[in-house]
Design a protein around this motif. Sequence first.
Motif, short mmCIF file in Angstrom:
data_model
loop_
_atom_site.label_atom_id
_atom_site.label_comp_id
_atom_site.label_asym_id
_atom_site.label_seq_id
_atom_site.Cartn_x
_atom_site.Cartn_y
_atom_site.Cartn_z
N PHE A 1 8.13 12.66 0.02
CA PHE A 1 6.98 12.08 0.71
C PHE A 1 7.15 12.31 2.20
N ARG A 2 6.07 12.61 2.89
CA ARG A 2 6.11 12.84 4.33
C ARG A 2 4.94 12.09 4.97
N LEU A 3 5.22 11.51 6.12
CA LEU A 3 4.19 10.84 6.90
C LEU A 3 4.55 10.95 8.36
N HIS A 4 3.64 10.55 9.22
CA HIS A 4 3.95 10.56 10.65
C HIS A 4 3.36 9.32 11.31
N THR A 5 3.93 8.99 12.45
CA THR A 5 3.44 7.88 13.25
C THR A 5 3.78 8.17 14.71
N GLY A 6 3.09 7.50 15.59
CA GLY A 6 3.36 7.69 17.01
C GLY A 6 4.75 7.20 17.38
N HIS A 7 5.35 7.83 18.37
CA HIS A 7 6.74 7.52 18.74
C HIS A 7 6.90 6.11 19.33
N LYS A 8 5.83 5.48 19.78
CA LYS A 8 5.92 4.12 20.33
C LYS A 8 5.56 3.04 19.31
N SER A 9 5.22 3.43 18.09
CA SER A 9 4.70 2.50 17.08
C SER A 9 5.84 1.82 16.33
N LYS B 1 11.06 11.06 2.89
CA LYS B 1 12.05 10.56 1.94
C LYS B 1 11.85 11.29 0.63
N GLU B 2 12.91 11.41 -0.12
CA GLU B 2 12.83 12.07 -1.42
C GLU B 2 12.01 11.19 -2.37
N ALA B 3 11.26 11.82 -3.24
CA ALA B 3 10.41 11.08 -4.18
C ALA B 3 11.26 10.19 -5.09
N THR B 4 12.49 10.61 -5.39
CA THR B 4 13.35 9.79 -6.25
C THR B 4 13.71 8.47 -5.57
N ASP B 5 13.65 8.44 -4.22
CA ASP B 5 13.96 7.21 -3.48
C ASP B 5 12.85 6.17 -3.61
N ALA B 6 11.65 6.58 -4.02
CA ALA B 6 10.53 5.65 -4.13
C ALA B 6 10.82 4.57 -5.16
N LEU C 1 0.83 -1.21 0.00
CA LEU C 1 0.00 0.00 0.00
C LEU C 1 0.87 1.26 0.00
N LEU C 2 1.93 1.25 0.77
CA LEU C 2 2.84 2.39 0.82
C LEU C 2 3.45 2.65 -0.55
N ARG C 3 3.95 1.62 -1.20
CA ARG C 3 4.51 1.77 -2.56
C ARG C 3 3.46 2.29 -3.53
N ALA C 4 2.24 1.76 -3.43
CA ALA C 4 1.17 2.15 -4.36
C ALA C 4 0.81 3.63 -4.20
N VAL C 5 0.72 4.10 -2.97
CA VAL C 5 0.36 5.52 -2.78
C VAL C 5 1.53 6.41 -3.20
N GLU C 6 2.76 5.99 -2.95
CA GLU C 6 3.91 6.76 -3.41
C GLU C 6 3.88 6.88 -4.94
N GLU C 7 3.63 5.77 -5.62
CA GLU C 7 3.57 5.80 -7.09
C GLU C 7 2.45 6.71 -7.58
N ALA C 8 1.29 6.63 -6.93
CA ALA C 8 0.16 7.47 -7.33
C ALA C 8 0.48 8.95 -7.13
N LEU C 9 1.08 9.29 -5.99
CA LEU C 9 1.41 10.69 -5.71
C LEU C 9 2.54 11.18 -6.61
N ALA C 10 3.51 10.32 -6.91
CA ALA C 10 4.61 10.70 -7.80
C ALA C 10 4.09 10.99 -9.20
N GLY C 11 2.97 10.37 -9.55
CA GLY C 11 2.36 10.59 -10.85
C GLY C 11 1.84 12.00 -11.05
#
Length: 168
Positions: free
Chosen positions: A117-125, A156-161, A100-110
């Motif tokens: 790309f930027r995302l967040h998560t809880g510090h204990k996750s 991460k940079e979009a080129t890293d996707a 799912l992460l790869r798929a959304v990165e590809e869709a957004l890169a389009g």
Amino acid sequence: MGMSVTISAAVAEDTEQILKLQYLAFQREAELYGNYRIQPLTQTLDSLKAELESDTVLVARLGDEVVGTVRGSVDGDGTGRIAKLCVHPRLQGHGLGARLLRAVEEALAGHGETARFRLHTGHKSESNLRLYRKAGYVQVGGRTASDGVRLLILEKEATDAADFAVSA
């Protein structure tokens, strides 16, 4: 069984299944933080419908059942913002979150103008952090959400996707 999971754009008819899945999948996060007011658990159906109209919303399906979802959008400075990645608890740990992460990165890169790309998560996750680090994300900051949970911001940079997609 023999059915495979497919990933596609969400449609309006998916909103109730997405909301139910989100509620189920984020229970573990809420328990981890002792906080059942986290945004994925308090989101309304109307709010989700609005996201479906304005953002990129993907779903993973096993037959007719929505078993995973993720959302993303690209802001004015070329940042692809990824949010609410979740997988049904019975399917966690089998690579669906990474797909799912790869798929959304590809869709957004389009969108063409996406630089990062930027995302967040809880510090204990820890399981989320493992997934994101394996996908090439690095911590660039942190903040406390309105519900009091300390979040880590990763980018991460979009080129890293493309590198992640090839190596995964």
